[in-house]
Design an enzyme around this catalytic site. Structure first.
Site, PDB file in Angstrom:
ATOM      1  N   ASP A  12      15.192  46.522  51.234  1.00  0.00           N
ATOM      2  CA  ASP A  12      14.784  47.479  52.261  1.00  0.00           C
ATOM      3  C   ASP A  12      14.007  48.595  51.575  1.00  0.00           C
ATOM      4  O   ASP A  12      13.604  48.446  50.422  1.00  0.00           O
ATOM      5  CB  ASP A  12      15.983  47.991  53.077  1.00  0.00           C
ATOM      6  CG  ASP A  12      17.040  48.707  52.223  1.00  0.00           C
ATOM      7  OD1 ASP A  12      16.718  49.148  51.111  1.00  0.00           O
ATOM      8  OD2 ASP A  12      18.196  48.824  52.692  1.00  0.00           O
ATOM      9  N   HIS A  43      16.783  49.998  48.669  1.00  0.00           N
ATOM     10  CA  HIS A  43      17.616  49.178  47.786  1.00  0.00           C
ATOM     11  C   HIS A  43      16.872  47.965  47.238  1.00  0.00           C
ATOM     12  O   HIS A  43      16.188  47.268  47.991  1.00  0.00           O
ATOM     13  CB  HIS A  43      18.860  48.700  48.539  1.00  0.00           C
ATOM     14  CG  HIS A  43      19.669  49.813  49.118  1.00  0.00           C
ATOM     15  ND1 HIS A  43      19.483  50.285  50.402  1.00  0.00           N
ATOM     16  CD2 HIS A  43      20.661  50.559  48.571  1.00  0.00           C
ATOM     17  CE1 HIS A  43      20.326  51.275  50.639  1.00  0.00           C
ATOM     18  NE2 HIS A  43      21.049  51.468  49.544  1.00  0.00           N
ATOM     19  N   SER A  85      25.815  53.267  47.595  1.00  0.00           N
ATOM     20  CA  SER A  85      25.384  52.041  48.282  1.00  0.00           C
ATOM     21  C   SER A  85      24.852  50.971  47.346  1.00  0.00           C
ATOM     22  O   SER A  85      24.787  49.801  47.718  1.00  0.00           O
ATOM     23  CB  SER A  85      24.311  52.370  49.325  1.00  0.00           C
ATOM     24  OG  SER A  85      23.162  52.932  48.708  1.00  0.00           O
TER      25      SER A  85
END
Length: 360
Positions: free
Chosen positions: A334, A337, A44
């Site tokens: 977040d 990340h 991600s």
């Protein structure tokens, strides 16, 4: 810009002098080095939208993700804006954005400068991808084969081989293996010790890199892991009442980074005509967390999205009224990340050394 670089073969050192030299820093690489394209594999941190087209909960194609992206559009990037895949391509003048290979709107012309095979939730441990239905690293290699077939049909075998051979390959994986699979599922932690699981991850990473090399990659960078014990979600889950950095996580990350670096040195001797290098960002990110104001940030122990303590993915959504109005003061977007500005600092500070390691 990619057509100029691929067709005219401007030496990379000259090209970089035009693009990213500043009075404070200068990138020095061999005169004859050339980068034809960028290829991204991993999780991600670098996924630019492949997971949008999977049946998985690990998605970010909804607000407030992409709030500071072009037009404020959520694209499947786990960020308020761009991710490292985009920033590398942009800095090298190859593309403004690195497209996801599974994007149905991908055009044949987009194949020339490289694409992204990364999938949020993937890891070197096959179980990691299986748990969240992400694209396994082995499948990402299969997608690379599909890419080469499409590229050859578009530009011909000779030019396609040139693009593949002279591409820059970047791999970013391992975070989900440690945070999610090892520490937060019962399967691995009872089966492996910290050291044995780390060895397993490094062996898996090595196998992936050797397969990538066999498929034509010659310049490969592997991103080190960041201090995962200091990301907001792990402070919340494993940092105690005061939400300190979880030192056990960080020690495991440091062990992984060290053993991975040693394995890359071994592979450099074993793989002819190839160069592999570690893109080491652990110390830089740790310093940003410990000394955020040094880099222009204010808050480093929680994310901007929601409460910033635990929200990631579907918990980070448009209905979470706690999301901050301005992410510029936050190290994390977040709870997992980093924010786009952190990625910009990482690429700015590490790109030059990476190119020297790979091309000198």
């Amino acid at each position: 810009m990619v057509q100029i670089l691929v067709q005219s073969l401007i030496p990379l050192s000259v090209f970089l002098m035009m693009k990213i030299c500043t009075p404070q820093a200068e990138v020095v690489v061999p005169k004859n080095a050339t980068i034809s394209a960028i290829f991204m594999f991993g999780d991600s941190i670098v996924d630019t939208g492949n997971n949008n087209h999977l049946v998985t909960l690990v998605k970010s194609n909804f607000p407030p993700y992409g709030r500071d992206f072009m037009g404020g559009k959520p694209t499947g990037r786990f960020s308020n804006g761009k991710v490292p895949a985009d920033l590398f391509a942009e800095k090298l003048g190859i593309k403004e954005l690195l497209p996801a290979f599974l994007d149905p709107n991908l055009q044949l012309q987009d194949l020339i400068g490289g694409v992204n095979f990364a999938s949020a939730g993937a890891g070197f441990d096959p179980l990691t991808s299986e748990l969240v239905l992400a694209i396994p690293m082995s499948k990402q290699l299969q997608l690379f084969d599909e890419y080469k077939t499409k590229l050859k049909s578009f530009v011909g075998e000779e030019r396609a081989d040139y693009i593949v051979t002279n591409g820059l390959y970047i791999v970013s994986a391992g975070s989900d293996d440690i945070v999610n699979t090892y520490f937060h599922t019962p399967t691995r932690i009872f089966e492996y010790s910290v050291s044995s699981y780390t060895e397993f991850l490094v062996r898996s990473a090595s196998s992936f890199l050797q397969e990538l090399h066999a498929k034509g990659a010659r310049r490969i960078s592997v991103c080190s892991l960041t201090p995962l014990g200091c990301i907001p979600s792990q402070r919340t889950l494993a940092g105690g009442i005061k939400r300190r950095c979880a030192e056990g996580y960080n020690k495991m990350v440091q062990l992984f980074n060290s053993e991975l670096s040693s394995e890359l040195r071994r592979l450099n001797g074993a793989c002819p005509h190839a160069r592999m290098a570690l893109l080491d960002v652990y110390g830089l990110v740790f310093d940003m967390v410990k000394n955020p104001r040094k880099y222009g940030f204010e808050i480093s122990d929680r994310g901007c999205c929601g409460s910033g303590l635990i929200e990631t993915g579907f918990l980070c959504n448009r209905w979470n009224f706690l999301t901050c109005l301005n992410v510029s003061g936050y190290v994390f977007w977040d709870s997992y990340h980093p924010a786009e500005n952190v990625y910009k600092i990482m690429v700015q500070k590490k790109l030059g050394k990476l190119l020297i390691d790979l091309y000198s």
